[in-house]
Design an enzyme around this catalytic site. Structure first.
Site, short mmCIF file in Angstrom:
data_model
loop_
_atom_site.label_atom_id
_atom_site.label_comp_id
_atom_site.label_asym_id
_atom_site.label_seq_id
_atom_site.Cartn_x
_atom_site.Cartn_y
_atom_site.Cartn_z
N ASP A 75 15.96 -51.12 -18.81
CA ASP A 75 16.84 -50.30 -17.98
C ASP A 75 17.07 -48.95 -18.65
OD1 ASP A 75 18.23 -51.59 -20.02
OD2 ASP A 75 19.55 -52.68 -18.68
N GLU A 134 23.43 -50.60 -14.28
CA GLU A 134 24.89 -50.72 -14.37
C GLU A 134 25.56 -50.75 -13.00
OE1 GLU A 134 26.43 -51.49 -16.92
OE2 GLU A 134 25.21 -50.87 -18.63
#
Length: 383
Positions: A75, A134
Site C-alpha cells: 500500500d 487507509e
C-alpha cells in the site's frame, strides 16, 4: 542499476516519508515509484499504469520457466496525522504522515522488485503498488475494475504490514485470521423534542441512546463465543443543542470488529435486534446504516501460509514470531477473499504504535525484510 543496498533503501524510505499523501491523492508518490522502477533493469519487466486508478501501479516480472504467477502487494497512502517525531526527514506535507508505516512497506517492495529485475525469477511475478488502503478500499476498487484479469492475475498473493511490537526485521505470521474485519455503523434514534421542564410531553432520545449503548455491551459479553472474540465500539454520540431542551434526535456512530465475516454478520444481527428493541420500548423510530465499505478479515490461505511459516521457521536468517490476530483492519482482506495468499508482519521495533504521530520504525528492518521475502519467494518458486 545494480541491486539496491542498505543505504539506498534508507534514502528511498526517507524520501517517501517526507512526502506522504492521502488516499487516492498519491500523485507524487506514484511519480517517485515510477521513476525509481524505471531506473531498474528493464529486461524482464513490464510496467502498467491504470488510467481509471491513476495513482496505482502494476509491474510484471517475466519468469524464466513460469508455472504460476506470484503476486506481491504494497500500500502507498498515508494518514491525516500531524507528525511529532522531530526527525530530520519528517513529513513536509502539513497534517499528513506515514503514521502506519506504508513508507516502509513501499521501500521493502521496491527492494524485492529490484532484486528480481537483476535475478530473473523462475515464475512470473506481479507487484501491485496499491493506493487508498487507509480509506476508500483501494484493493477492492482495483479488483472490481478488472485490474487483475488475464496475465495480470496472480495465482497467489503476498503482502506485509509493519509491526512496532516485534523486533526489527522479524517476520510474524499465523494460520487463519491475521487482521479482523471491520464494519462501520451509524444509528439514528428519532423521538420528540420538548422543554426540559415537561419531559412527559417529549420523547427523550438521550435516554434512549444511553439505554441502547448500555444494552449493546451485552452483545459481545453474552452473545459471542469468548474464544472467537469480537468488538463493538461506539465512539461518537451526538444529541441535543442546549441543556434545557429535551433532545428529539440522537446519532450514535461506531465500529464493529470480528475475526471472521461470519462473526461480524452475527454481531450485526444482534445489534439490529437491540436497536429495534430499544426503539419499541421508547416509542422511537430507529434507522441503522452499516457501511458496506468496511474491510473483510485478512484470512490467510491454509496451504500457502503453512508453507510460508515452515520456511520462516527453518530459515536460519529469519527471526520468526507466531503472532495473535489483530483487531485492526486491513483492506488486503478483500484481495485475499478473491485470490489465495498470505499476509504477514515485519517487525519495526518501536515504542509508539501504528497511527501514532510519533511512530518511528527502525530502519534496520528494511534490508532484513527485503532479504527474508526474497529468500521465501525464491523458495516458493522452486517448490
Amino acid at each position: 542499476m545494480s541491486q539496491l543496498n542498505k543505504e539506498e533503501l534508507i534514502q528511498i524510505r526517507r524520501h517517501l516519508h517526507e512526502y506522504p499523501e492521502l488516499a487516492m491523492h498519491e500523485t507524487a508518490t506514484h511519480a517517485f515509484l515510477l521513476k525509481t522502477i524505471q531506473s531498474f533493469n528493464q529486461q524482464y519487466i513490464e510496467i502498467r499504469e491504470i488510467p481509471d486508478l491513476p495513482t496505482a501501479l502494476l509491474v510484471s516480472v517475466h519468469g524464466s520457466d513460469p508455472k504460476r504467477t506470484v503476486g506481491y502487494r504494497t500500500d502507498i497512502d498515508a494518514l491525516p496525522v500531524t507528525e511529532q517525531t522531530g526527525l530530520p526527514f519528517a513529513s513536509k506535507n502539513a497534517g499528513v504522515m506515514h503514521a502506519c508505516g506504508h513508507d516502509i512497506h513501499m521501500t521493502v517492495a521496491l527492494g524485492v522488485l529490484n532484486w528480481f529485475t537483476e535475478h530473473q525469477p523462475k515464475d512470473n511475478m506481479i507487484f501491485f503498488f496499491q493506493p487508498a488502503e487507509e480509506s476508500e478500499n483501494g484493493g477492492k476498487v482495483a479488483y472490481e475494475m478488472g485490474v487483475f484479469e488475464g496475465k495480470w492475475r496472480p495465482d497467489e498473493f503476498y503482502g506485509l504490514h509493519d509491526n512496532p511490537n516485534l523486533p526489527a526485521g522479524a517476520i510474524g505470521c499465523r494460520m487463519g485470521t491475521l487482521f479482523a474485519g471491520t464494519t462501520e455503523v451509524n444509528v439514528d434514534l428519532i423521538g420528540k423534542s420538548g422543554h426540559a421542564a415537561y419531559p412527559q410531553k417529549a420523547n427523550d432520545m438521550v435516554v434512549a441512546a444511553a439505554e441502547f449503548i448500555g444494552q449493546v455491551q451485552t452483545i459481545v459479553s453474552r452473545s459471542v463465543d469468548p474464544i472467537e472474540g469480537g468488538v463493538i465500539t461506539f465512539g461518537k454520540l451526538d444529541a441535543g443543542t442546549i441543556r434545557n431542551v429535551i433532545a428529539g434526535k440522537a446519532r450514535i456512530e461506531g465500529t464493529i470488529r470480528g475475526l471472521t465475516q461470519k462473526m461480524i454478520e452475527h454481531i450485526v444481527d444482534r445489534l439490529k435486534m437491540v436497536a429495534n428493541g430499544v426503539a419499541t420500548s421508547y416509542g422511537a423510530e430507529v434507522n441503522i446504516h452499516f457501511n458496506q465499505g468496511g474491510y473483510l478479515p485478512v484470512e490467510n490461505n491454509d496451504e500457502l501460509t503453512k508453507r510460508f511459516i515452515e520456511f520462516a521457521k527453518q530459515d536460519p536468517e529469519t527471526e520468526f514470531v507466531e503472532t495473535e490476530p489483530a483487531m485492526t483492519g486491513e483492506d488486503f482482506g478483500y484481495l485475499l477473499s478473491k485470490i489465495p495468499g498470505t499476509m504477514f508482519w515485519l517487525g519495526v521495533d518501536d515504542t509508539s504504535q501504528l497511527h501514532s504521530a510519533t511512530l518511528n520504525p527502525k530502519e534496520s528492518s528494511i534490508p532484513k525484510g527485503v532479504n527474508s521475502i526474497i529468500r521465501f519467494l525464491e523458495y516458493r518458486m522452486n517448490h
